[in-house]
Enzyme design. Sequence first.
Site, PDB file in Angstrom:
ATOM      1  N   LYS A  30       4.933  -6.817   9.001  1.00 18.15           N
ATOM      2  CA  LYS A  30       5.767  -5.738   8.437  1.00 18.15           C
ATOM      3  C   LYS A  30       7.070  -5.545   9.207  1.00 18.15           C
ATOM      4  CE  LYS A  30       2.391  -3.557   5.542  1.00 18.15           C
ATOM      5  NZ  LYS A  30       1.405  -2.519   5.277  1.00 18.15           N
ATOM      6  N   ARG A  41      -6.098  -6.342   7.772  1.00 19.43           N
ATOM      7  CA  ARG A  41      -5.553  -7.011   6.578  1.00 19.43           C
ATOM      8  C   ARG A  41      -4.352  -7.838   7.013  1.00 19.43           C
ATOM      9  NH1 ARG A  41      -1.622  -6.318   2.831  1.00 19.43           N
ATOM     10  NH2 ARG A  41      -2.151  -6.778   0.672  1.00 19.43           N
TER      11      ARG A  41
HETATM   12  N1  HH2 Z   1       0.048  -3.267   2.760  1.00 24.98           N
HETATM   13  C1  HH2 Z   1       0.539  -3.945   1.700  1.00 24.98           C
HETATM   14  C2  HH2 Z   1      -0.196  -4.051   0.520  1.00 24.98           C
HETATM   15  N2  HH2 Z   1      -1.426  -3.515   0.417  1.00 24.98           N
HETATM   16  N3  HH2 Z   1      -3.218  -2.308   1.391  1.00 24.98           N
HETATM   17  C3  HH2 Z   1      -3.745  -1.628   2.419  1.00 24.98           C
HETATM   18  N4  HH2 Z   1      -4.957  -1.085   2.334  1.00 24.98           N
HETATM   19  N5  HH2 Z   1      -3.042  -1.467   3.596  1.00 24.98           N
HETATM   20  C4  HH2 Z   1      -1.796  -1.984   3.758  1.00 24.98           C
HETATM   21  O1  HH2 Z   1      -1.200  -1.784   4.847  1.00 24.98           O
HETATM   22  C5  HH2 Z   1      -1.208  -2.717   2.682  1.00 24.98           C
HETATM   23  C6  HH2 Z   1      -1.964  -2.848   1.484  1.00 24.98           C
HETATM   24  C7  HH2 Z   1       1.898  -4.560   1.792  1.00 24.98           C
HETATM   25  O2  HH2 Z   1       1.827  -5.862   2.279  1.00 24.98           O
HETATM   26  P1  HH2 Z   1       1.802  -7.203   1.403  1.00 24.98           P
HETATM   27  O3  HH2 Z   1       0.624  -7.256   0.493  1.00 24.98           O
HETATM   28  O4  HH2 Z   1       1.922  -8.343   2.312  1.00 24.98           O
HETATM   29  O5  HH2 Z   1       3.158  -7.149   0.574  1.00 24.98           O
HETATM   30  P2  HH2 Z   1       3.513  -6.710  -0.907  1.00 24.98           P
HETATM   31  O6  HH2 Z   1       3.129  -5.291  -1.097  1.00 24.98           O
HETATM   32  O7  HH2 Z   1       4.999  -6.942  -0.965  1.00 24.98           O
HETATM   33  O8  HH2 Z   1       2.752  -7.616  -1.847  1.00 24.98           O
END
Ligand code: HH2
Length: 287
Positions: free
Chosen positions: A229, A264
Amino acid sequence: MGRTARNTDRAGTLTAGPGPFIVGILNVTPDSFSDGGDFLNPEAAAEHAATMLDEGADVLDVGGESTRPGSDPVSQEEEIRRVVPVLERILSVRPEAVISIDTYRAGTATAAIEAGASLVNDVTALRGDPRMVYVIEEAAACQVILMHMQGEPKTMQREPHYQDVVREVSDFLAERAEYAVAAGVRPENIIVDPGIGFGKNLEHNLALLHNLDAIVDLGFPVLIGASRKSFIGRITGVQLARDRVSGTVATTVLAYERGATFFRVHDVRANREALAVAEAVLHAPRR
Ligand code: HH2
């Protein structure tokens, strides 16, 4: 026995152990912040899923909509069209995989559970769709991740504001867990998440990670999603999200020491190895 029953049985025992558990991220989206577009086709997604399982992922979190700051929502139909073929493909080649669906829509969660998912990762903590709590409650062994977010992805990073971020986030998670339990969700199926980067600036993220015991004290397993992040980039100067592995590993180890048990992450191997070393050190005798 159907796939749902088999997976939900396994999900029921997933958190019975102490962990730590690695949740590998599989974004089936064109626009995710660090891996957008990489795994849109089910074959590429299943291949990456297999790699993450081989590297030590305990759960795969499949998402069909980006929630990065500034992102736009997609329709439920589009979300289902992206994720269900990927779930089916993964489970046809790796039937043992435990799959989480990253969605706040009840229809998507239902379709994913039917396809074999046994966790629902809801970034709105059951506020996004009033029917979601009943989907979780009906799939009796389905686990749910309740995440804190201030605002919504489109605007959440504009000016996040708290009087006391740690207290406000832990009060929110306690209230959402209470709501879920009152609707019939089993307390042992609840995982809570402070939502690193969701309506939080650098200072807020650091306060939550440093004072994680306040969230751990709620009595539910805690998940941390700090992987790659932007706050890690702010601290380290690493611009490219996919190069933020070392900074991510630091958050994993520190959060594990403070009591988090679910991580995660995009980079499964690095985080698994770091956790193995952290576990070994923390289990060594103290004099
Ligand atoms: N962060 C993201 C998405 N889902 N779910 C939980 N429970 N906790 C988190 O911190 C979290 C999440 C954002 O990250 P990412 O999936 O890599 O990116 P994007 O939302 O752009 O797909």
